[in-house]
Design a protein around this motif. Sequence first.
Motif, PDB file in Angstrom:
ATOM      1  N   MET A 220      27.659  13.941  24.142  1.00 53.97           N
ATOM      2  CA  MET A 220      26.300  14.086  23.611  1.00 53.97           C
ATOM      3  C   MET A 220      26.071  13.099  22.471  1.00 53.97           C
ATOM      4  O   MET A 220      25.012  12.463  22.406  1.00 53.97           O
ATOM      5  CB  MET A 220      26.058  15.522  23.151  1.00 53.97           C
ATOM      6  CG  MET A 220      25.933  16.502  24.303  1.00 53.97           C
ATOM      7  SD  MET A 220      25.910  18.214  23.775  1.00 53.97           S
ATOM      8  CE  MET A 220      24.353  18.293  22.911  1.00 53.97           C
ATOM      9  N   ALA A 221      27.049  12.940  21.603  1.00 47.72           N
ATOM     10  CA  ALA A 221      26.923  11.995  20.489  1.00 47.72           C
ATOM     11  C   ALA A 221      26.912  10.555  21.005  1.00 47.72           C
ATOM     12  O   ALA A 221      26.083   9.743  20.589  1.00 47.72           O
ATOM     13  CB  ALA A 221      28.064  12.204  19.504  1.00 47.72           C
TER      14      ALA A 221
ATOM     15  N   ARG B  50      23.630   9.922  23.084  1.00 49.62           N
ATOM     16  CA  ARG B  50      22.399  10.334  22.397  1.00 49.62           C
ATOM     17  C   ARG B  50      21.620  11.377  23.196  1.00 49.62           C
ATOM     18  O   ARG B  50      20.447  11.213  23.493  1.00 49.62           O
ATOM     19  CB  ARG B  50      21.526   9.128  22.083  1.00 49.62           C
ATOM     20  CG  ARG B  50      22.135   8.284  20.987  1.00 49.62           C
ATOM     21  CD  ARG B  50      21.334   7.065  20.696  1.00 49.62           C
ATOM     22  NE  ARG B  50      22.042   5.941  21.309  1.00 49.62           N
ATOM     23  CZ  ARG B  50      21.462   4.939  21.919  1.00 49.62           C
ATOM     24  NH1 ARG B  50      20.169   4.875  21.985  1.00 49.62           N
ATOM     25  NH2 ARG B  50      22.162   3.979  22.454  1.00 49.62           N
ATOM     26  N   VAL B  51      22.316  12.461  23.521  1.00 54.77           N
ATOM     27  CA  VAL B  51      21.701  13.590  24.222  1.00 54.77           C
ATOM     28  C   VAL B  51      21.567  14.721  23.214  1.00 54.77           C
ATOM     29  O   VAL B  51      22.552  15.123  22.600  1.00 54.77           O
ATOM     30  CB  VAL B  51      22.585  14.057  25.405  1.00 54.77           C
ATOM     31  CG1 VAL B  51      21.979  15.271  26.088  1.00 54.77           C
ATOM     32  CG2 VAL B  51      22.803  12.921  26.400  1.00 54.77           C
ATOM     33  N   ASP B  52      20.350  15.234  23.039  1.00 49.98           N
ATOM     34  CA  ASP B  52      20.201  16.325  22.070  1.00 49.98           C
ATOM     35  C   ASP B  52      20.331  17.686  22.756  1.00 49.98           C
ATOM     36  O   ASP B  52      20.181  17.813  23.967  1.00 49.98           O
ATOM     37  CB  ASP B  52      18.919  16.208  21.253  1.00 49.98           C
ATOM     38  CG  ASP B  52      17.655  16.401  22.060  1.00 49.98           C
ATOM     39  OD1 ASP B  52      17.711  16.968  23.158  1.00 49.98           O
ATOM     40  OD2 ASP B  52      16.594  16.001  21.570  1.00 49.98           O
ATOM     41  N   GLU B  53      20.626  18.671  21.946  1.00 49.79           N
ATOM     42  CA  GLU B  53      20.900  20.017  22.449  1.00 49.79           C
ATOM     43  C   GLU B  53      19.692  20.624  23.162  1.00 49.79           C
ATOM     44  O   GLU B  53      19.851  21.355  24.134  1.00 49.79           O
ATOM     45  CB  GLU B  53      21.333  20.912  21.287  1.00 49.79           C
ATOM     46  CG  GLU B  53      21.995  22.184  21.723  1.00 49.79           C
ATOM     47  CD  GLU B  53      22.602  22.957  20.567  1.00 49.79           C
ATOM     48  OE1 GLU B  53      22.520  24.196  20.620  1.00 49.79           O
ATOM     49  OE2 GLU B  53      23.145  22.338  19.647  1.00 49.79           O
ATOM     50  N   ARG B  54      18.479  20.294  22.700  1.00 56.17           N
ATOM     51  CA  ARG B  54      17.272  20.838  23.357  1.00 56.17           C
ATOM     52  C   ARG B  54      17.155  20.363  24.789  1.00 56.17           C
ATOM     53  O   ARG B  54      16.756  21.126  25.671  1.00 56.17           O
ATOM     54  CB  ARG B  54      16.025  20.443  22.579  1.00 56.17           C
ATOM     55  CG  ARG B  54      15.864  21.165  21.262  1.00 56.17           C
ATOM     56  CD  ARG B  54      14.647  20.664  20.577  1.00 56.17           C
ATOM     57  NE  ARG B  54      14.728  19.192  20.579  1.00 56.17           N
ATOM     58  CZ  ARG B  54      14.118  18.403  19.743  1.00 56.17           C
ATOM     59  NH1 ARG B  54      13.338  18.886  18.834  1.00 56.17           N
ATOM     60  NH2 ARG B  54      14.260  17.100  19.801  1.00 56.17           N
TER      61      ARG B  54
ATOM     62  N   GLN C 145      19.658  22.279  26.803  1.00 54.19           N
ATOM     63  CA  GLN C 145      19.163  23.649  26.971  1.00 54.19           C
ATOM     64  C   GLN C 145      18.103  23.691  28.064  1.00 54.19           C
ATOM     65  O   GLN C 145      18.112  24.569  28.927  1.00 54.19           O
ATOM     66  CB  GLN C 145      18.580  24.158  25.649  1.00 54.19           C
ATOM     67  CG  GLN C 145      18.121  25.601  25.703  1.00 54.19           C
ATOM     68  CD  GLN C 145      19.277  26.574  25.692  1.00 54.19           C
ATOM     69  OE1 GLN C 145      20.108  26.527  24.800  1.00 54.19           O
ATOM     70  NE2 GLN C 145      19.336  27.438  26.683  1.00 54.19           N
TER      71      GLN C 145
ATOM     72  N   TRP D 263      23.100  10.666  30.753  1.00 52.71           N
ATOM     73  CA  TRP D 263      21.770  10.249  31.174  1.00 52.71           C
ATOM     74  C   TRP D 263      21.911   9.328  32.373  1.00 52.71           C
ATOM     75  O   TRP D 263      22.853   8.545  32.459  1.00 52.71           O
ATOM     76  CB  TRP D 263      21.058   9.466  30.076  1.00 52.71           C
ATOM     77  CG  TRP D 263      20.505  10.284  28.970  1.00 52.71           C
ATOM     78  CD1 TRP D 263      20.922  10.263  27.672  1.00 52.71           C
ATOM     79  CD2 TRP D 263      19.436  11.229  29.022  1.00 52.71           C
ATOM     80  NE1 TRP D 263      20.181  11.132  26.929  1.00 52.71           N
ATOM     81  CE2 TRP D 263      19.248  11.743  27.730  1.00 52.71           C
ATOM     82  CE3 TRP D 263      18.612  11.698  30.044  1.00 52.71           C
ATOM     83  CZ2 TRP D 263      18.277  12.690  27.432  1.00 52.71           C
ATOM     84  CZ3 TRP D 263      17.644  12.641  29.743  1.00 52.71           C
ATOM     85  CH2 TRP D 263      17.486  13.124  28.449  1.00 52.71           C
TER      86      TRP D 263
END
Length: 178
Positions: free
Chosen positions: A44-45, A48-52, A55, A114
Motif C-alpha cells: 500500500m505504501a 500509493r493505495v489508501d485504506e479507503r 475498503q 493498481w
Amino acid sequence: MDLLPVGLLAAVVLLGVGILFAALSRRRAPRVDLRFTPHAIERMAERRVDERAVQDAVDRPDRVIATTYTDVTDRGDERDSVRLEKDFRDRTLKVWVPPDWRTQRPVAVKSVAWQHLAEFTLPRGRIGAAIGRGGQNVRHLEQIHDVRISIDGRTGRVRVVGDDRDAVRAAGRRIRTL
C-alpha cells in the motif's frame, strides 16, 4: 372532511420517505472489518493505495477472481487466494484476500496493486503500422514497458494495461506515434 386530505398527504409523504430510505440503505454495503498483513501494508505504501480504496474494493468489488499463487517464503508452496477488483476511472485496484473472505472477520488483506489502463482509437490507416509485421511492434512495446497491449485490427481500438501508470502512458504515446 378537512382531515381526509391532510391524512392522505401525510400518508404520501411517509410513503415517499420510506421509499427514499430504502433506496439509500440499499446503496450502502455494510462495511467489512479489515486486517492488513505486513506485506499488504508495504505494498500500500509502495503503490500509493489508501485504506479507503481497499475498503471500497472489499465492500463492493466489481469482480471476484479465484487465484493460486506460489508462496516464495514457504519453499514454493502453492496457496489459494481470491482477488477482488474494483474499477476507478482509468485504473483498477486489485486486492488479494483469503478464499473464505466472505465469512472471515476481520478480512485479512494479503496484498494490493493498481492496474492502470489507457484506451484510445487509432485511425484506420495507422492500425497496421502500430501492430507491426506479425505483431512485432506490439510485442516490443509490451516487453520494454512491461504492459499488455491489445489492438483491434478492425476498429483500431487500443487497450494498454499495466501496473505502472507512467509505463502505460509511455506505451500509449509510442503506439500513437508509430
